[in-house]
Design a protein around this motif. Structure first.
Motif, PDB file in Angstrom:
ATOM      1  N   LYS A 174       0.837  -1.192   0.000  1.00  0.00           N
ATOM      2  CA  LYS A 174       0.000   0.000   0.000  1.00  0.00           C
ATOM      3  C   LYS A 174       0.876   1.249   0.000  1.00  0.00           C
ATOM      4  N   VAL A 175       0.470   2.216  -0.806  1.00  0.00           N
ATOM      5  CA  VAL A 175       1.199   3.480  -0.901  1.00  0.00           C
ATOM      6  C   VAL A 175       0.189   4.621  -0.795  1.00  0.00           C
ATOM      7  N   VAL A 176       0.680   5.780  -0.401  1.00  0.00           N
ATOM      8  CA  VAL A 176      -0.142   6.988  -0.383  1.00  0.00           C
ATOM      9  C   VAL A 176       0.147   7.753  -1.664  1.00  0.00           C
ATOM     10  N   PHE A 177      -0.897   8.006  -2.423  1.00  0.00           N
ATOM     11  CA  PHE A 177      -0.779   8.613  -3.753  1.00  0.00           C
ATOM     12  C   PHE A 177      -1.434   9.985  -3.708  1.00  0.00           C
ATOM     13  N   GLY A 178      -0.695  11.047  -4.044  1.00  0.00           N
ATOM     14  CA  GLY A 178      -1.324  12.357  -4.006  1.00  0.00           C
ATOM     15  C   GLY A 178      -0.365  13.497  -4.226  1.00  0.00           C
ATOM     16  N   ASN A 179      -0.839  14.718  -3.909  1.00  0.00           N
ATOM     17  CA  ASN A 179      -0.094  15.952  -4.132  1.00  0.00           C
ATOM     18  C   ASN A 179       0.763  16.285  -2.922  1.00  0.00           C
ATOM     19  N   ILE A 180       2.059  16.379  -3.155  1.00  0.00           N
ATOM     20  CA  ILE A 180       2.995  16.640  -2.070  1.00  0.00           C
ATOM     21  C   ILE A 180       3.982  17.691  -2.544  1.00  0.00           C
ATOM     22  N   GLY A 181       4.295  18.653  -1.673  1.00  0.00           N
ATOM     23  CA  GLY A 181       5.292  19.638  -2.059  1.00  0.00           C
ATOM     24  C   GLY A 181       5.087  20.980  -1.409  1.00  0.00           C
ATOM     25  N   ALA A 182       5.680  22.030  -1.996  1.00  0.00           N
ATOM     26  CA  ALA A 182       5.577  23.393  -1.485  1.00  0.00           C
ATOM     27  C   ALA A 182       4.268  24.025  -1.950  1.00  0.00           C
ATOM     28  N   ARG A 183       4.032  25.256  -1.504  1.00  0.00           N
ATOM     29  CA  ARG A 183       2.756  25.906  -1.796  1.00  0.00           C
ATOM     30  C   ARG A 183       2.490  26.042  -3.286  1.00  0.00           C
ATOM     31  N   ASP A 184       3.520  26.407  -4.031  1.00  0.00           N
ATOM     32  CA  ASP A 184       3.312  26.657  -5.451  1.00  0.00           C
ATOM     33  C   ASP A 184       4.145  25.741  -6.344  1.00  0.00           C
ATOM     34  N   ARG A 185       4.591  24.611  -5.784  1.00  0.00           N
ATOM     35  CA  ARG A 185       5.340  23.626  -6.590  1.00  0.00           C
ATOM     36  C   ARG A 185       5.070  22.244  -6.026  1.00  0.00           C
ATOM     37  N   LEU A 186       4.119  21.546  -6.660  1.00  0.00           N
ATOM     38  CA  LEU A 186       3.687  20.246  -6.157  1.00  0.00           C
ATOM     39  C   LEU A 186       4.202  19.113  -7.036  1.00  0.00           C
ATOM     40  N   ASP A 187       4.222  17.937  -6.450  1.00  0.00           N
ATOM     41  CA  ASP A 187       4.588  16.733  -7.181  1.00  0.00           C
ATOM     42  C   ASP A 187       3.504  15.698  -6.932  1.00  0.00           C
ATOM     43  N   PHE A 188       3.028  15.065  -8.001  1.00  0.00           N
ATOM     44  CA  PHE A 188       2.041  13.994  -7.879  1.00  0.00           C
ATOM     45  C   PHE A 188       2.820  12.694  -7.799  1.00  0.00           C
ATOM     46  N   THR A 189       2.912  12.097  -6.612  1.00  0.00           N
ATOM     47  CA  THR A 189       3.793  10.951  -6.431  1.00  0.00           C
ATOM     48  C   THR A 189       3.231   9.997  -5.391  1.00  0.00           C
ATOM     49  N   VAL A 190       4.006   8.966  -5.082  1.00  0.00           N
ATOM     50  CA  VAL A 190       3.618   8.011  -4.049  1.00  0.00           C
ATOM     51  C   VAL A 190       4.668   8.010  -2.947  1.00  0.00           C
ATOM     52  N   ILE A 191       4.216   7.843  -1.718  1.00  0.00           N
ATOM     53  CA  ILE A 191       5.112   7.713  -0.582  1.00  0.00           C
ATOM     54  C   ILE A 191       4.595   6.577   0.299  1.00  0.00           C
ATOM     55  N   GLY A 192       5.392   6.202   1.272  1.00  0.00           N
ATOM     56  CA  GLY A 192       4.957   5.172   2.213  1.00  0.00           C
ATOM     57  C   GLY A 192       6.016   4.107   2.426  1.00  0.00           C
ATOM     58  N   ARG A 193       5.728   3.225   3.351  1.00  0.00           N
ATOM     59  CA  ARG A 193       6.675   2.176   3.728  1.00  0.00           C
ATOM     60  C   ARG A 193       7.034   1.293   2.536  1.00  0.00           C
ATOM     61  N   ALA A 194       6.033   0.958   1.698  1.00  0.00           N
ATOM     62  CA  ALA A 194       6.297   0.062   0.563  1.00  0.00           C
ATOM     63  C   ALA A 194       7.254   0.714  -0.438  1.00  0.00           C
ATOM     64  N   VAL A 195       7.172   2.029  -0.591  1.00  0.00           N
ATOM     65  CA  VAL A 195       8.084   2.728  -1.498  1.00  0.00           C
ATOM     66  C   VAL A 195       9.506   2.686  -0.948  1.00  0.00           C
ATOM     67  N   ASN A 196       9.633   2.897   0.372  1.00  0.00           N
ATOM     68  CA  ASN A 196      10.958   2.815   0.992  1.00  0.00           C
ATOM     69  C   ASN A 196      11.550   1.418   0.831  1.00  0.00           C
ATOM     70  N   GLU A 197      10.712   0.401   0.989  1.00  0.00           N
ATOM     71  CA  GLU A 197      11.198  -0.976   0.907  1.00  0.00           C
ATOM     72  C   GLU A 197      11.656  -1.333  -0.507  1.00  0.00           C
ATOM     73  N   VAL A 198      10.928  -0.897  -1.518  1.00  0.00           N
ATOM     74  CA  VAL A 198      11.350  -1.217  -2.884  1.00  0.00           C
ATOM     75  C   VAL A 198      12.667  -0.514  -3.216  1.00  0.00           C
ATOM     76  N   ALA A 199      12.889   0.644  -2.605  1.00  0.00           N
ATOM     77  CA  ALA A 199      14.169   1.329  -2.803  1.00  0.00           C
ATOM     78  C   ALA A 199      15.315   0.523  -2.192  1.00  0.00           C
ATOM     79  N   ARG A 200      15.070  -0.096  -1.041  1.00  0.00           N
ATOM     80  CA  ARG A 200      16.106  -0.926  -0.404  1.00  0.00           C
ATOM     81  C   ARG A 200      16.370  -2.180  -1.231  1.00  0.00           C
ATOM     82  N   VAL A 201      15.309  -2.756  -1.808  1.00  0.00           N
ATOM     83  CA  VAL A 201      15.485  -3.935  -2.658  1.00  0.00           C
ATOM     84  C   VAL A 201      16.299  -3.564  -3.897  1.00  0.00           C
ATOM     85  N   GLU A 202      16.029  -2.379  -4.455  1.00  0.00           N
ATOM     86  CA  GLU A 202      16.781  -1.954  -5.643  1.00  0.00           C
ATOM     87  C   GLU A 202      18.265  -1.810  -5.331  1.00  0.00           C
ATOM     88  N   THR A 203      18.584  -1.343  -4.120  1.00  0.00           N
ATOM     89  CA  THR A 203      19.986  -1.232  -3.717  1.00  0.00           C
ATOM     90  C   THR A 203      20.665  -2.604  -3.734  1.00  0.00           C
TER      91      THR A 203
END
Length: 423
Positions: free
Chosen positions: A341-370
């Motif tokens: 499960k990931v959190v999908f949405g708008n994240i960023g500064a007031r006038d510069r946003l990024d539509f992305t995913v965050i969460g534990r599963a994203v961190n874990e896939v990054a560790r697997v990629e390493t």
């Protein structure tokens, strides 16, 4: 008489606009809040002109684009066959077809071009004129459409000129009053067509830079900061091997060309299997395959992700074959696959946003990629992912400590025969 509120003036009674505008003009300005696709808009416009007595045989126009592959979308209407569309790439302005066309002259600022093809002394100075005459066209008119914004299509900096051409097969061609009427309609045509082109360009730009899924959400109004929701997905994270050393030893243009080829090999199979490319992070790529998009749940999403990865390796093999012929070093990659499960949405500064995913599963896939670097494996999956694709040839490569994860995790790799030819 209905009383008028204090401070409000009664508006004068003007004639009904339907008595002022012609049917073709009304078609251009009345949309009732609805989006009309360009083919339908052009079809309706041409049919109304015919109903008004304008003897149209063929109408063409161009809609500017802001797409990495498409420079313009051309539309051709013919009386007996309706509207067809042709997309042209950015190189079209360097072709003989374009340079020898009346469209190029219009883009340079010409007010109008007319050729009476039923007269013997008419100059046949454009290639299209011979084709039109063979179709039975007697008169041909090209008019400019001036847009306020968009990619420049004119001869001068900042000029945004498109065109519309009108052809008739009536003996004697267009009458003077018909020519004047078509010219008077062009500002309305330009306004309406620019509205439709703007919608298309906005959608193209958002899709290009955000991806199909996020673009749809932004266009539906989901663009406020802090808006996020949880989704379950198979997660893909890939990274190029040896990119830092390669970029240090090669000129920027060669680095960019290599990256584009590499990302093409990665992104095409992801999108073909209904995945969403969320972002390019330097030489890395993050994508998800939603569980809720297709029937079959987690298992189906993971199968799509693994199929995309195997096709990506095939694409890399073909890419490297070409690079070997050129004497260039091969492109190597590490792909990590996980599900969660990931959190999908708008994240960023007031006038510069990024539509992305965050969460534990994203961190874990990054560790697997390493671990793909440490274990020298081109693809690794988590145990959770491998459990969903038990019918696929994955083998355990043991338990490994992942930074930030309490317990060692079992990782899985594709068998050697699945990567035949990759090396």
């Amino acid at each position: 008489m209905t009383p008028v509120a204090k401070g409000v003036e009664r508006l004068p009674s003007w004639p009904d606009s339907r008595l002022v505008l012609t049917p073709a003009a009304r078609w251009l300005v009345e949309h009732d809040g609805k989006i009309i696709p360009m083919p339908d808009l052009i079809e309706g416009f041409c049919r109304r002109l015919i109903a008004e007595g304008i003897p149209l045989f063929r109408v063409t126009t161009g809609q500017p684009s802001m797409h990495p592959l498409t420079f313009t979308r051309g539309f051709t209407w013919q009386r007996d066959s309706g509207v067809t569309m042709t997309e042209r790439g950015h190189g079209v302005v360097r072709t003989a077809e374009y340079l020898n066309s009346p469209i190029a002259v219009i883009h340079q600022g010409a007010a109008a071009i007319r050729r009476r093809l039923d007269l013997a002394d008419t100059p046949m100075d454009f290639g299209i004129l011979h084709d039109l005459k063979a179709m039975g066209v007697t008169d041909y008119l090209v008019l400019p459409m001036r847009f306020t914004q968009g990619p420049g299509m004119g001869g001068n900096e900042g000029q945004n000129i498109s065109f519309m051409s009108f052809a008739t097969d009536r003996p004697g061609g267009f009458r003077p009053e018909e020519l004047s009427y078509l010219e008077e309609l062009m500002p309305l045509v330009a306004l309406r067509f620019e509205l439709e082109a703007g919608r298309r360009m906005t959608r193209d730009l958002l899709t290009t830079y955000l991806g199909r899924g996020p673009a749809k959400r932004v266009l539906k109004g989901n663009f406020m900061r802090g808006r996020g929701y949880e989704v379950e997905a198979a997660i893909w994270l890939s990274d190029l091997r040896g990119f830092t050393a390669f970029s240090d030893r090669h000129p920027p243009q060669e680095v960019v060309a290599m990256l584009d080829s590499y990302f093409d090999a990665m992104a095409a199979p992801i999108q073909a299997h209904d995945g969403e490319v969320l972002k390019f992070i330097g030489d890395g790529l993050l994508a998800i395959f939603r569980v809720d998009d297709k029937p079959g749940g987690r298992e189906e999403a993971c199968h799509r992700a693994l199929s995309a990865a195997r096709e990506a390796f095939t694409g890399l093999y073909e890419l490297n074959q070409g690079r070997a012929i050129e004497g260039a070093p091969p492109v190597r990659v590490g792909i990590a696959l996980h599900v969660g499960k990931v959190v999908f949405g708008n994240i960023g500064a007031r006038d510069r946003l990024d539509f992305t995913v965050i969460g534990r599963a994203v961190n874990e896939v990054a560790r697997v990629e390493t671990q793909t670097k440490i274990l020298d494996r081109p693809l690794l999956t988590s145990a959770a992912f491998a459990a969903e694709v038990q019918d696929c040839p994955l083998v355990s490569v043991g338990f490994h400590a992942l930074r930030g994860v309490q317990q060692p995790q079992e990782l899985f790799a594709l068998t050697g025969e699945c990567l035949a030819g990759y090396e």
